[in-house]
Every structure is written in C-alpha cells, then in structure tokens.
Design a protein around this motif. Structure first.
Motif, PDB file in Angstrom:
ATOM      1  N   LYS A  16      10.883   0.462   8.670  1.00 31.58           N
ATOM      2  CA  LYS A  16      11.342   1.489   7.663  1.00 31.58           C
ATOM      3  C   LYS A  16      12.579   2.079   7.607  1.00 31.58           C
ATOM      4  CE  LYS A  16       9.028   5.202   5.508  1.00 31.58           C
ATOM      5  NZ  LYS A  16      10.016   6.111   5.590  1.00 31.58           N
ATOM      6  N   ASP A  24       9.641   2.458  -3.424  1.00 36.07           N
ATOM      7  CA  ASP A  24       8.492   3.513  -3.177  1.00 36.07           C
ATOM      8  C   ASP A  24       7.148   3.136  -2.749  1.00 36.07           C
ATOM      9  OD1 ASP A  24      10.191   5.880  -3.459  1.00 36.07           O
ATOM     10  OD2 ASP A  24       9.668   6.221  -5.334  1.00 36.07           O
ATOM     11  N   LYS A  27       7.387   1.545   0.939  1.00 35.53           N
ATOM     12  CA  LYS A  27       7.352   2.755   1.898  1.00 35.53           C
ATOM     13  C   LYS A  27       5.884   3.284   1.835  1.00 35.53           C
ATOM     14  CE  LYS A  27      12.127   4.489   0.905  1.00 35.53           C
ATOM     15  NZ  LYS A  27      12.963   5.321   0.423  1.00 35.53           N
TER      16      LYS A  27
END
Length: 92
Positions: A16, A24, A27
C-alpha cells in the motif's frame, strides 16, 4: 512450516505504501484485510483468499487499477506457490 509462511499483514502494508495509485476500493480492501488479520483466531490464509476474490470482482467490473492488478497477480502467485509447497512437503 513457520519459516515458509510469510506475514501477509506486513506485505500488504508495504504494498500500500509503495503503490500510491491504488484506488479507494483497493485501499479499503487492503485495510479491511489487515484489520481482520489482526483479530484473534483469524486465519491469515482465509483473509488472503477473501481479498483475492474481492480484487477479482473489481477486475470483472473494470474497477481494478494497474496497481490493483499487480497486487492481485502477486497474491494469486503466492497462494499458488503456497498450495504447491503444501502438496509436496509432508506434514506431521
């Protein structure tokens, strides 16, 4: 077995950090997986299979970034190698 098994939580965190172009959804999947791995009595392997499945779904709907594809490929390769090792190495 402990030597061969990697800590996927640390790998996901590092991935990450090194791939800022994750979207998004990706993540969020990574953070959710890390949180679940932190829970007691949670199978790391089960959570990795779950994130692979979720990333595949994003791919089907065209919502997987280039970095997300890299992560999916890496996780699938790791699972394949781990499965191969488990089938070859005798267990106690």
């Amino acid at each position: 077995m402990g030597i061969l098994k990697k800590n996927k939580k640390e790998e996901l965190l590092k991935f990450k950090e090194e791939h800022p172009n994750l979207n998004d959804n990706e993540k969020s999947l990574i953070l959710d997986t890390i949180n679940k791995i932190n829970e007691p009595k949670t199978s790391q392997d089960k959570e990795i299979l779950a994130i692979i499945h979720s990333l595949r779904k994003l791919s089907i709907y065209g919502q997987l970034s280039k970095d997300g594809r890299i992560l999916l490929k890496k996780l699938q390769r790791d699972q394949w190698l781990w499965g191969l090792l488990n089938s070859v190495v005798p267990h106690d």
